[in-house]
Write a protein that holds these residues in place. Structure first.
Motif, PDB file in Angstrom:
ATOM      1  N   CYS A 192      32.291  59.696  21.996  1.00 30.24           N
ATOM      2  CA  CYS A 192      31.116  59.717  21.207  1.00 30.24           C
ATOM      3  C   CYS A 192      31.396  60.017  19.584  1.00 30.24           C
ATOM      4  CB  CYS A 192      30.062  61.001  21.606  1.00 30.24           C
ATOM      5  SG  CYS A 192      29.200  60.400  23.169  1.00 30.24           S
ATOM      6  N   ALA A 193      32.511  60.807  19.401  1.00 28.63           N
ATOM      7  CA  ALA A 193      32.930  61.268  18.062  1.00 28.63           C
ATOM      8  C   ALA A 193      33.578  60.204  17.403  1.00 28.63           C
ATOM      9  CB  ALA A 193      33.841  62.410  18.072  1.00 28.63           C
ATOM     10  N   VAL A 194      34.337  59.152  18.150  1.00 26.38           N
ATOM     11  CA  VAL A 194      34.916  58.013  17.596  1.00 26.38           C
ATOM     12  C   VAL A 194      33.736  57.052  17.118  1.00 26.38           C
ATOM     13  CG1 VAL A 194      36.212  56.025  17.852  1.00 26.38           C
ATOM     14  CG2 VAL A 194      37.005  58.257  18.722  1.00 26.38           C
ATOM     15  N   VAL A 195      32.860  56.825  18.006  1.00 25.08           N
ATOM     16  CA  VAL A 195      31.476  55.820  17.777  1.00 25.08           C
ATOM     17  C   VAL A 195      30.744  56.481  16.206  1.00 25.08           C
ATOM     18  CG1 VAL A 195      29.389  55.127  18.673  1.00 25.08           C
ATOM     19  CG2 VAL A 195      31.378  55.233  20.129  1.00 25.08           C
ATOM     20  N   PHE A 196      30.601  57.744  16.522  1.00 24.17           N
ATOM     21  CA  PHE A 196      29.942  58.529  15.304  1.00 24.17           C
ATOM     22  C   PHE A 196      30.660  58.051  13.956  1.00 24.17           C
ATOM     23  CE2 PHE A 196      29.883  62.183  12.215  1.00 24.17           C
ATOM     24  CZ  PHE A 196      28.493  61.957  11.958  1.00 24.17           C
ATOM     25  N   ARG A 197      31.831  58.243  13.921  1.00 29.34           N
ATOM     26  CA  ARG A 197      32.541  58.168  12.661  1.00 29.34           C
ATOM     27  C   ARG A 197      32.893  56.768  12.216  1.00 29.34           C
ATOM     28  NH1 ARG A 197      33.407  61.109   7.974  1.00 29.34           N
ATOM     29  NH2 ARG A 197      35.349  59.935   7.009  1.00 29.34           N
ATOM     30  N   LEU A 198      32.777  55.722  13.097  1.00 27.47           N
ATOM     31  CA  LEU A 198      33.108  54.386  12.821  1.00 27.47           C
ATOM     32  C   LEU A 198      31.604  54.009  12.387  1.00 27.47           C
ATOM     33  CD1 LEU A 198      35.367  53.070  15.584  1.00 27.47           C
ATOM     34  CD2 LEU A 198      35.740  53.559  13.424  1.00 27.47           C
ATOM     35  N   LEU A 199      30.619  54.189  12.737  1.00 24.54           N
ATOM     36  CA  LEU A 199      29.231  53.753  12.562  1.00 24.54           C
ATOM     37  C   LEU A 199      28.464  54.479  11.200  1.00 24.54           C
ATOM     38  CD1 LEU A 199      27.751  52.661  16.140  1.00 24.54           C
ATOM     39  CD2 LEU A 199      29.167  51.338  14.173  1.00 24.54           C
ATOM     40  N   LEU A 200      28.489  55.621  10.989  1.00 19.46           N
ATOM     41  CA  LEU A 200      27.633  56.377  10.303  1.00 19.46           C
ATOM     42  C   LEU A 200      27.890  55.740   8.919  1.00 19.46           C
ATOM     43  CD1 LEU A 200      25.457  58.582  10.095  1.00 19.46           C
ATOM     44  CD2 LEU A 200      27.216  59.937   9.234  1.00 19.46           C
ATOM     45  N   PRO A 201      26.792  55.227   8.273  1.00 19.34           N
ATOM     46  CA  PRO A 201      26.978  54.770   6.722  1.00 19.34           C
ATOM     47  C   PRO A 201      27.023  56.015   5.720  1.00 19.34           C
ATOM     48  CG  PRO A 201      24.927  54.028   7.814  1.00 19.34           C
ATOM     49  CD  PRO A 201      25.663  54.849   8.573  1.00 19.34           C
TER      50      PRO A 201
END
Length: 444
Positions: free
Chosen positions: A210-219
């Motif tokens: 989840c942390a990886v997804v968050f960092r990659l997607l958050l504008p």
């Protein structure tokens, strides 16, 4: 949209502009903030959804495992409940200072740092050699997570258009519900197969993803303005929020809703593992699939407010929660599950309505306003978890339900008082307007 519903007109930060302006919007009427259909909104929604999943999965990772932890360490339900209460209590204590850091270093930076540290601690939690070590590591994990919720609310308030704010916060809260559900379901079945330590390790790995997804997607933030760290300015901001009667009521409502939720979900495992249910750990973990109802109800909070107003939405939420508490008293698994569905739906709807009201109410110092709400919210969780376990040990499930009903009465009382205060304000404003009109007529 109706005005915020639990109190008088807003005064906090009235001199501040209604929303932060970036250089691209300062001199024009074009609003470049995110809204459904605009570029970046979907990425933002998925990113914060993932952050919400990680937050609740980590924060409540031990809740479904409390009977197994009690047996593993040979401790009582009250002692084991501290593995939950220590995490939520530490979050409540640290959310305000870490939200202040987000004003200086940015919401995105603070959220990322919080997730990284919390995930790292989560990978150590399964190796705790004693209940004392487990409680200490959980407290550290809660303190690390404190930088995420308030920063997320402030990020949304700055980057999302007001009309889309309730829906956006609802999606973040929906991520909370999915995280709470998935974490408990995973821990339940993994614990049944390989023990509670392996279950906590599985939650840690899920949070890494989840942390990886968050960092990659958050504008990147486009409307954030860095502010200097000043304890005196922070004290003024916090004092201003606490002096606003509307914000105080919203903080109390969030805390009381969480007392109910914390008490119910801390004690429910002990009830279901005992007679007449005698359910295995894996099945008890699957009970938390009812969190999916919370996902739906929190995401629908915006539509509820549009139809019923904020007061009406809060009344509906607390009525649904109360009906669930009463239904859960029956010694029937179907009745208990139905009660949990209603409790979960009411809680998440009420939380989404109250938290979005805080974000809309505070026109300045939004991170601190959200941090105070989160502090009250997680203090309610900590108190509810511990008191719920103690009540269950002393008087069974009926005592836990009584605690929840008392908190529900508190929510209704506060909302009714806010309704009365708002009406009084309107009457006073109308009287002042009539007096000005009379004076104008005499002058003419």
């Amino acid at each position: 949209m109706p005005s915020v519903s639990t109190g008088a007109p807003v005064t906090t930060g009235a001199s501040a502009p209604p929303f932060p302006q970036s250089p691209s919007t300062a001199g024009s009427a074009i609003d470049t903030r995110l809204s459904p259909g605009r570029p970046g909104y979907r990425r933002m929604s998925f990113a914060l959804f993932a952050a919400g999943v990680a937050t609740f999965a980590l924060l409540y990772s031990t809740q479904a495992l409390l009977p197994a932890i009690s047996a593993g360490f040979g401790v009582t339900a009250g002692s084991a409940s501290w593995t939950v209460s220590a995490a939520t209590g530490a979050l409540a204590l640290f959310v305000l200072p870490l939200s202040a850091l987000s004003e200086r270093f940015g919401r995105r930076t603070m959220m990322t740092a919080s997730l990284v540290v919390a995930v790292a601690v989560g990978l150590l939690v399964p190796f705790a050699p004693s209940i004392e070590w487990l409680v200490a590591l959980r407290a550290l994990q809660g303190a690390a997570l404190a930088g995420l919720p308030a920063s997320a609310m402030a990020y949304l308030a700055e980057e999302v258009r007001p009309k889309a704010l309730v829906a956006a916060i609802g999606l973040f809260v929906a991520g909370n519900s999915v995280g709470g559900m998935s974490g408990r379901v995973v821990t339940g079945w993994v614990a049944q197969l390989w023990g509670w330590r392996a279950a906590l390790g599985a939650v840690g790995l899920m949070a890494v993803a989840c942390a990886v997804v968050f960092r990659l997607l958050l504008p990147k933030a486009r409307h954030f303005t860095s502010r200097s760290l000043s304890p005196r300015a922070l004290a003024r901001t916090v004092g201003g929020h606490l002096s606003d009667p509307l914000l105080r009521r919203l903080y109390a409502i969030g805390g009381l809703f969480m007392v109910v939720f914390g008490a119910v979900y801390t004690a429910i495992g002990y009830r279901l593992v005992a007679a007449p249910f005698n359910l295995p750990q894996g099945v008890i973990g699957s009970i938390f699939l009812v969190y999916l109802v919370g996902t739906v109800s929190s995401a629908a909070a915006g539509r509820l407010v549009e139809r019923l107003g904020r007061r009406g939405a809060l009344y509906l939420a607390v009525s649904t929660t109360t009906a669930g508490l009463l239904l859960s008293l029956a010694d029937s698994l179907v009745a208990v599950l139905s009660g949990l569905v209603l409790i979960t739906a009411g809680f998440f709807a009420g939380h989404a309505v109250a938290s979005s009201a805080v974000s809309r109410t505070a026109k300045s110092g939004r991170a601190q306003a959200s941090a105070l709400y989160q502090s009250a919210y997680y203090l309610g969780s900590s108190a509810g978890g511990t008191l719920g376990a103690v009540a269950f040990h002393a008087g069974g499930w009926g005592a836990t339900v009584a605690l929840g009903l008392a908190a529900g009465v508190g929510v209704v009382s506060i909302t009714l008082y806010g309704t009365h205060a708002a009406r009084g304000e309107r009457r006073q404003l109308q009287q002042q307007q009539r007096q000005r009109q009379a004076l104008s007529a005499k002058a003419a």
